[in-house]
Structures are given as C-alpha cells and as structure tokens.
Write an enzyme that holds these catalytic residues in place. Sequence first.
Site, mmCIF file in Angstrom:
data_model
loop_
_atom_site.group_PDB
_atom_site.id
_atom_site.type_symbol
_atom_site.label_atom_id
_atom_site.label_comp_id
_atom_site.label_asym_id
_atom_site.label_seq_id
_atom_site.Cartn_x
_atom_site.Cartn_y
_atom_site.Cartn_z
ATOM 1 C CE LYS A 20 -1.044 0.300 4.918
ATOM 2 N NZ LYS A 20 0.014 1.220 5.322
ATOM 3 N NE ARG A 94 -1.548 0.383 11.104
ATOM 4 C CZ ARG A 94 -0.477 0.863 10.484
ATOM 5 N NH1 ARG A 94 -0.540 1.974 9.814
ATOM 6 N NH2 ARG A 94 0.646 0.197 10.520
ATOM 7 N NE ARG A 133 8.632 -3.284 4.753
ATOM 8 C CZ ARG A 133 7.386 -3.001 5.064
ATOM 9 N NH1 ARG A 133 6.553 -2.548 4.134
ATOM 10 N NH2 ARG A 133 6.947 -3.187 6.276
ATOM 11 N NE ARG A 166 9.234 -0.527 8.765
ATOM 12 C CZ ARG A 166 8.028 -0.245 8.291
ATOM 13 N NH1 ARG A 166 7.899 0.420 7.182
ATOM 14 N NH2 ARG A 166 6.954 -0.628 8.921
ATOM 15 N NE ARG A 177 4.282 -3.691 11.563
ATOM 16 C CZ ARG A 177 4.709 -3.167 10.425
ATOM 17 N NH1 ARG A 177 5.718 -3.700 9.792
ATOM 18 N NH2 ARG A 177 4.116 -2.116 9.909
HETATM 19 P P1 AMP Z 1 3.335 1.572 8.816
HETATM 20 O O1 AMP Z 1 4.521 2.260 8.255
HETATM 21 O O2 AMP Z 1 2.044 2.206 8.381
HETATM 22 O O3 AMP Z 1 3.372 0.099 8.595
HETATM 23 O O4 AMP Z 1 3.388 1.782 10.429
HETATM 24 C C1 AMP Z 1 4.488 1.340 11.198
HETATM 25 C C2 AMP Z 1 4.114 1.282 12.683
HETATM 26 O O5 AMP Z 1 3.727 2.588 13.132
HETATM 27 C C3 AMP Z 1 2.940 0.391 13.029
HETATM 28 O O6 AMP Z 1 3.314 -0.959 13.217
HETATM 29 C C4 AMP Z 1 2.464 1.012 14.334
HETATM 30 O O7 AMP Z 1 3.347 0.677 15.398
HETATM 31 C C5 AMP Z 1 2.653 2.496 14.081
HETATM 32 N N1 AMP Z 1 1.473 3.164 13.477
HETATM 33 C C6 AMP Z 1 1.387 3.724 12.238
HETATM 34 N N2 AMP Z 1 0.202 4.302 12.047
HETATM 35 C C7 AMP Z 1 -0.499 4.102 13.190
HETATM 36 C C8 AMP Z 1 -1.821 4.476 13.600
HETATM 37 N N3 AMP Z 1 -2.652 5.155 12.802
HETATM 38 N N4 AMP Z 1 -2.214 4.088 14.842
HETATM 39 C C9 AMP Z 1 -1.391 3.410 15.679
HETATM 40 N N5 AMP Z 1 -0.141 3.047 15.350
HETATM 41 C C10 AMP Z 1 0.312 3.386 14.114
#
Ligand code: AMP
Length: 228
Positions: A20, A94, A133, A166, A177
């Site tokens: 995404k 989220r 990744r 990461r 996750r």
């Molecule tokens: P992403 O890059 O979108 O995969 O986000 C990486 C990490 O950031 C996630 O595993 C969460 O720990 C945190 N995170 C990102 N967006 C949110 C959100 N809207 N609410 C809560 N945690 C978030």
Amino acid sequence: MAATVPPDHVVIFGRPGSGKSSLAERLGADFGYTLVRTGEMLRDAVRKGDHLGKRVENHLARGDLVPDRLILELLEANFRGPGMTHLLFDGFPRTMGQVPLLDQFERHYGFAIGCYLEIAVSRAEAVARMTGRRVCPRCGATYHLISKPPEVAETCDRDGTRLERRPDDTTEVVEFRQQVYDDHALPILHHYEQAEPALCRKVNGNQPFPLVYNESRRALGVPDEAPN
Ligand code: AMP
C-alpha cells in the site's frame, strides 16, 4: 466514459506488506495527492528523538499500535489542513477509536473522503514480502530484495547509505503485525462497508505491482496508465 481525475481525498487500507505504501507513492506522484502517513511521521519522530518519538519508540519496535491519543497528538502537530487539497491517508485510521478522529478532521478542515480503497493480500504473501524489505535509515526510501532491489546491493540509490531491515520487519514482529491488522483493520473495513458502501473499493494485491496500480486506478474511476 471513465473520469480522468480520481476522488479528491482517499484512504488506503492494506495489511503490512500489501504494497500500500508503494501504491500511495505512485498515486501521489501521478495525481498530486499529499500523503498523510502516520507510520512515516512516527518513524520520523523516533529518528529525531523528540518528545513524541521517545514515547512511541517501543511500540514501533514491537510492531504494536501507538495509542490513539498519541496519534491525535501526532496528526495535530503534522496536519496542515488548509491548502492540502488532495489528501491520501496511508495507515490512518488504524483502530476503531481513530475512525471518529478522521470524521473530526474532515469536519474541522472541510474535506470529505471520496474512496476507501483496500489492497487485499493474503497473510502468507504479505509475510514473504515483508521479510525481504530493506529501508534507508537516513532518508526512509524503501526497497525489496526481489521486487524492488537497489541499483547497488544493500545501498540506497538516493544517498548511498547502507540499507537496513526495519526493526519491525523481523519474522516474529511481522507475524505479530499481521495479527494486529486482522484484529483492528478488519473491523474498520467492515464499518465503512456498512456506513459508506458506495465509497468502498477492493483491489487484488496478490499480483505484480503494475497490475495492482492499474486496478487501483480503475477503482478510483480513472483509466489504466497508457502503455509505454
Ligand atoms: P506503517 O509504516 O504504516 O506500517 O506503520 C508502522 C508502525 O507505526 C505500526 O506498526 C504502528 O506501530 C505504528 N502506526 C502507524 N500508524 C499508526 C496508527 N494510525 N495508529 C497506531 N499506530 C500506528
């Protein structure tokens, strides 16, 4: 005839590893969306080591969600509402608790989401993609050992920094996750399917990126990209 412009404001959903973020970047580049990416904002706060960054660091490393009140704080600090005419939300909302926050932002800044776009990928495929990744710790650019390798192995094309995994892409955290996504995002999708059925679209993410991209364009009401 298909429209040539997509909706002004879009939310993208997809499990970690669904692609995404790459899709959001392409749509942003091709249609002028400003990306609102909470994951990127959070990693940025951690990199800077600011007050918020220190409070969210452990959540990110564990692959756990950051509490809603900190997400509100993050968005209030980063969201420049007026002047942002085309918004593409990637990673927000989220949790069900964040759904009313988005409503609040829509009312406050006077915009309306025109499409909730889900990139649907099987959990097994997402896990396989995530463990390959790599990211640049300096600029945040993302690569993949198989689908998007850098020009020089393990090195960022933009700034030559050595790429890293990461901290939340280890196998254990990746599985966790995925579970977090199943627990929190699926109820959100269900909510929008009930509340806004005409605005919900689902794209098959288990295919090569160019096909996902064109299917997404069609889902947004614009024709396929012209072949080169
Ligand atoms: P992403 O890059 O979108 O995969 O986000 C990486 C990490 O950031 C996630 O595993 C969460 O720990 C945190 N995170 C990102 N967006 C949110 C959100 N809207 N609410 C809560 N945690 C978030």
